[in-house]
Structures are given as C-alpha cells and as structure tokens.
Design a protein around this motif. Structure first.
Motif, PDB file in Angstrom:
ATOM      1  N   GLY A 183      30.632 -18.601 -18.323  1.00  0.00           N
ATOM      2  CA  GLY A 183      29.957 -19.720 -18.976  1.00  0.00           C
ATOM      3  C   GLY A 183      29.260 -20.657 -18.019  1.00  0.00           C
ATOM      4  N   TYR A 184      28.884 -20.153 -16.836  1.00  0.00           N
ATOM      5  CA  TYR A 184      28.182 -20.991 -15.870  1.00  0.00           C
ATOM      6  C   TYR A 184      26.704 -21.101 -16.226  1.00  0.00           C
ATOM      7  N   GLN A 185      26.108 -22.209 -15.840  1.00  0.00           N
ATOM      8  CA  GLN A 185      24.681 -22.412 -16.038  1.00  0.00           C
ATOM      9  C   GLN A 185      23.912 -21.574 -15.022  1.00  0.00           C
ATOM     10  N   ASP A 186      22.818 -20.988 -15.464  1.00  0.00           N
ATOM     11  CA  ASP A 186      21.969 -20.207 -14.564  1.00  0.00           C
ATOM     12  C   ASP A 186      21.138 -21.174 -13.732  1.00  0.00           C
ATOM     13  N   SER A 187      21.795 -21.763 -12.742  1.00  0.00           N
ATOM     14  CA  SER A 187      21.176 -22.812 -11.927  1.00  0.00           C
ATOM     15  C   SER A 187      21.664 -22.684 -10.493  1.00  0.00           C
ATOM     16  N   PHE A 188      20.810 -23.053  -9.549  1.00  0.00           N
ATOM     17  CA  PHE A 188      21.197 -22.988  -8.142  1.00  0.00           C
ATOM     18  C   PHE A 188      22.281 -24.001  -7.800  1.00  0.00           C
ATOM     19  N   SER A 189      22.536 -24.938  -8.691  1.00  0.00           N
ATOM     20  CA  SER A 189      23.573 -25.937  -8.431  1.00  0.00           C
ATOM     21  C   SER A 189      24.972 -25.330  -8.415  1.00  0.00           C
ATOM     22  N   ILE A 190      25.137 -24.103  -8.940  1.00  0.00           N
ATOM     23  CA  ILE A 190      26.474 -23.490  -8.962  1.00  0.00           C
ATOM     24  C   ILE A 190      26.889 -22.980  -7.587  1.00  0.00           C
ATOM     25  N   PHE A 191      25.927 -22.888  -6.658  1.00  0.00           N
ATOM     26  CA  PHE A 191      26.260 -22.374  -5.328  1.00  0.00           C
ATOM     27  C   PHE A 191      26.789 -23.512  -4.455  1.00  0.00           C
ATOM     28  N   ASN A 192      28.067 -23.781  -4.623  1.00  0.00           N
ATOM     29  CA  ASN A 192      28.728 -24.830  -3.860  1.00  0.00           C
ATOM     30  C   ASN A 192      29.930 -24.236  -3.122  1.00  0.00           C
ATOM     31  N   LYS A 193      30.794 -25.080  -2.588  1.00  0.00           N
ATOM     32  CA  LYS A 193      31.920 -24.600  -1.778  1.00  0.00           C
ATOM     33  C   LYS A 193      32.956 -23.836  -2.596  1.00  0.00           C
ATOM     34  N   TYR A 194      32.895 -23.934  -3.925  1.00  0.00           N
ATOM     35  CA  TYR A 194      33.868 -23.242  -4.769  1.00  0.00           C
ATOM     36  C   TYR A 194      33.368 -21.874  -5.250  1.00  0.00           C
ATOM     37  N   PHE A 195      32.072 -21.613  -5.092  1.00  0.00           N
ATOM     38  CA  PHE A 195      31.485 -20.421  -5.706  1.00  0.00           C
ATOM     39  C   PHE A 195      32.097 -19.130  -5.177  1.00  0.00           C
ATOM     40  N   GLU A 196      32.272 -19.016  -3.869  1.00  0.00           N
ATOM     41  CA  GLU A 196      32.782 -17.766  -3.290  1.00  0.00           C
ATOM     42  C   GLU A 196      34.137 -17.394  -3.880  1.00  0.00           C
ATOM     43  N   ASP A 197      35.055 -18.358  -3.943  1.00  0.00           N
ATOM     44  CA  ASP A 197      36.390 -18.084  -4.479  1.00  0.00           C
ATOM     45  C   ASP A 197      36.334 -17.736  -5.965  1.00  0.00           C
ATOM     46  N   ASN A 198      35.491 -18.445  -6.710  1.00  0.00           N
ATOM     47  CA  ASN A 198      35.380 -18.179  -8.151  1.00  0.00           C
ATOM     48  C   ASN A 198      34.833 -16.780  -8.417  1.00  0.00           C
ATOM     49  N   LEU A 199      33.806 -16.395  -7.659  1.00  0.00           N
ATOM     50  CA  LEU A 199      33.223 -15.063  -7.838  1.00  0.00           C
ATOM     51  C   LEU A 199      34.219 -13.982  -7.429  1.00  0.00           C
ATOM     52  N   ALA A 200      34.893 -14.183  -6.296  1.00  0.00           N
ATOM     53  CA  ALA A 200      35.862 -13.193  -5.818  1.00  0.00           C
ATOM     54  C   ALA A 200      36.990 -13.004  -6.832  1.00  0.00           C
TER      55      ALA A 200
END
Length: 438
Positions: free
Chosen positions: A171-188
């Motif tokens: 349910g994330y927004q298709d926006s570059f704002s999602i690429f923050n310090k939490y993104f790697e862990d969330n995707l993994a």
C-alpha cells in the motif's frame, strides 16, 4: 548604506481572484509590477501582505498559498538585491525599463524552476524505471563500451516487477519519497517473508535498484542517499558441477522415440540439441549468453582452438577443442542450434541428468524466507545452464591444479573469487592436498 525604500505587495481590488502586485518607491520614482500570481480577497492578509494558510481553507488552497508566499519572499529578496546594486553605483537615477526587465527575468527564472520541480514531482518511480529499462538497449555502458544484453534487460524487468508488487501489496505510494532509511529493511522483509525469496535474490534486487536510484539522484528526483549503503552481496551459494564421467553419460544418451516415450518427452522435443549445446558449453566454459554465438565464432581446426567474443565482458577468449566439441561441430556442420528459453532449457538439462542416472543425493543449505534449512536433492535436479561453466572450471582445475591458467578462460580477476566459483568438495580438496603429506 541606509535603506530608503520599502517593498509592498498588494491585491488588486475586486471580487474573486485578483492579481498580486509588487510596489515600491526608490530615488523619487514609484514602481508597480504584476507578479503574475493571484489570490482571493478572503485569503489575502493586507497587514502581512501575504496569502493566508488556515484550516478554514482547503488543503489545495493552503498549498497554493505556501507556494505564492515562497515566491513573494524570493521576489522581494531579488528586488532589494537589484535596487541596492543600482543605488550603490548610480544613486541619482534608476532605469524603469531595465528594472522591469530585470524583475520579469527573476519571475520567469523562478517559474521555470517551479515548473521543473512540479514536473519531477509528477514522475513516479515505476514510470521512471520503465523508461530507464526501455532505453537500456540504446545507451552504451561506459565500463564495457557495449549496449546492455538481453539477459541484463530481462533481469531489470524482473526487479521492476518485484518492486511493483511490493508497493502494491504494502500500500505504498508510487513516489520517490518512499526511498528513505527504512526502505531497504521493508523491502527485504517483504521479499523474504511474503515472496519467500533467498537473501541472494534480495541482494540482486538491491543491486539493480541502486543503478536506477543513482540515475534518479543525478537527475534531482531524490535527495536521500541511504540507498548507496544497501546490501548487494549475498551469501556464497553451494552449486554442483558434473565430472567427466557424468558428462560422458549425458553425452552418450541416444534420444530414440522409445526413450522419449519412456521419460514422457515430446517426440518433437529439441532436447537432443539442448544436450549438445550443454556439452559444448561444459567443454568450452561458456555462459548461457554465449551459446548462441557458437556458429559465428572463429573455429580453427589446424590449431585445434575456437575464439569466442564473450557477450558479458566482450573479451576474446581462445579455448582448445575437445573431441566431443569437434564431433558436435561436425554434426551440425558448424551451424549450431539456437538455445531455447532458459527455464525450459534447465528443465531439459535436468531431464538429461535423470536419464543418465545422475541421481546421487546432494544436501545443501538453502536460506529462504529468512531461515536457513538443509534440503536434500537428487543431483540431476540441480543441473542448470550455469552448471556448464562451473563444470568446465572445476574439471580443468582438478586436472592442472593451476588456478591462474583456468582463470585465463573463466575471466576471474582474483583467486579468491575463482575459488568461490569452482565446486570442490572436502574429499576432492583432501585428494589434492594428499601429495603434500606423503
């Protein structure tokens, strides 16, 4: 220098939206220019000379108020800057036409930057990544001086599909704002637990996404650079290789109609051609991307060699010819068949291994869903196109015990990476070392 002027902004009288003007007097002259921006009377603060941001207005109206106020602050600063410079150098007069032209230049420059910012804000990661992939076959890679291969482009498309699934399912927004310090862990976490991929797949996904995000960073679409530290190297994976005896068993298969019927193979199947290409690849150390280049390679039977321009590194590799390779070349008169699609090809190779009774038990540690488990396989179940190159490297090393020599064919730059690549078990390692204990 004492400031002898004051800049004002005021709203033209009237109902509905009206133009905002900038007005000031300097050196005895009064100036008034349109800013090009508008405001409703009820949203204009005459005392502050700015638009009002309040809960009584809609969110869109408040966003517009913030945008206009930023512009008015900018225009005031630039106007003061220009007036001060004029007064300093020419205190007796000020050119009205020139001043208007300068202010118009400031306004146009600001609006252009705002348009660029708004245009970038409308670019979504999925659209941007799709455009990047669609242009990959048109852009030369600086490191190799070549265009991206079909295999590389396919890998990028696969990663884009994973990313699309991730933002949709989470349910994330298709926006570059999602690429923050939490993104790697969330995707993994998503790839490991929901998709049940291995950590190596996660790292491979990160590696490709970093390429996209580096490009996006260069174009000003993102400012967060935490993606640069994403993990891109996974765990060493255990692979199999086929020894000379096992390769001979596969090479000796006679694909009669009776055999195909027994193993439920379509009578029109091209499994025999796939087997032949695999044997050639095992004896020449070829990547799958080079299987389709055999017909156009430089075959020299007087010197008993073939020269292949590798697809991945664009290096010319000279490889000696084995008797099996020469026999298969003769079988097809140098016009080798094209390999089938990778997933179908691997199934055909595993079927070859099953027919050849390469069915010893293999126990491997597999990390899936974030959990390491030991799993048992029949050896033929692990055969793939990449087994060919590993078999070549391992068999040649076991014969010559010379890593540097084998590396001239495999292209490895360091012995550390080479020894991760070849498949030697503990018994074979002990056999190699035996000579030093006699």
């Amino acid at each position: 220098m004492e400031k002898k002027y004051k800049i004002h902004f005021y709203l033209k009288s009237g109902d509905g939206e009206q133009i905002i003007y900038i007005m000031f007097s300097v050196l005895g002259k009064r100036f008034k220019f349109s800013t090009g921006y508008k405001s409703k009377k009820e949203q204009w603060d005459n005392e502050r000379e700015r638009m009002i941001n309040s809960s009584q207005f809609k969110q869109a109206e408040n966003r517009q108020a913030n945008k206009v106020n930023r512009f008015l602050d900018y225009l005031k600063d630039k106007t003061e800057e220009h007036i001060n410079s004029v007064v300093w150098y020419k205190a007796s007069d000020i050119d009205t036409v020139l001043l208007k032209r300068v202010l118009l230049g400031y306004i146009n420059s600001y609006n252009k930057k705002e348009e660029e910012i708004e245009a970038k804000a409308k670019v979504t990661p999925i659209t941007y990544f799709q455009n990047y992939i669609s242009n990959m076959d048109k852009v030369i890679i600086k490191r190799t001086g070549t265009f991206a291969s079909k295999g590389t482009i396919t890998n990028h498309k696969i990663v884009l599909s994973r990313f699309s699934d991730f933002i949709k399912d989470r349910g994330y927004q298709d926006s570059f704002s999602i690429f923050n310090k939490y993104f790697e862990d969330n995707l993994a976490h998503y790839l490991l637990t929901v998709k049940e991929y291995t950590m190596n797949t996660v790292c491979a996904t990160n590696s490709i996404m970093k390429v996209w995000l580096n490009k996006a960073l260069q174009e000003g679409l993102i400012t967060d650079t935490t993606f640069k530290s994403w993990k891109t190297k996974g765990n060493d994976v255990e692979h199999i290789y086929l020894n000379d005896n096992e390769l001979q068993l596969i090479y000796s298969i006679d694909f009669t109609d009776e055999l195909k019927t027994q193993y439920k193979i379509d009578l029109k199947s091209n499994i025999e051609q796939t087997r032949d290409l695999f044997i050639v690849a095992c004896r020449l150390g070829l990547r799958l991307g080079d299987w389709g280049r055999l017909s156009s390679s430089e075959w020299n039977f007087e010197e008993n060699t073939v020269i292949i321009n590798t697809s991945k590194t664009q290096e010319r590799v000279i490889i000696p010819l084995s008797k099996e390779v020469k026999a298969i070349y003769k079988k097809y008169a140098g016009k080798f068949p094209r390999p089938v699609y990778k997933s179908h090809l691997n199934k055909q190779l595993q079927k070859c291994g099953e027919i050849a009774h390469i069915d010893s038990d293999v126990y491997l540690i597999r990390r899936k869903g974030g959990v390491a488990k030991q799993k048992s396989y029949k050896k033929y179940q692990l055969i793939s196109s990449h087994t060919a190159r590993r078999s070549f490297a391992t068999n040649l090393y076991l014969k010559c015990k010379n890593a540097k020599l084998v590396m001239t064919f495999t292209g490895h730059k360091t012995e550390e990476n080479f020894f991760k690549y070849i498949c030697i078990d503990k018994k074979e390692t002990a056999d190699i070392a035996q000579q030093y204990f006699e």
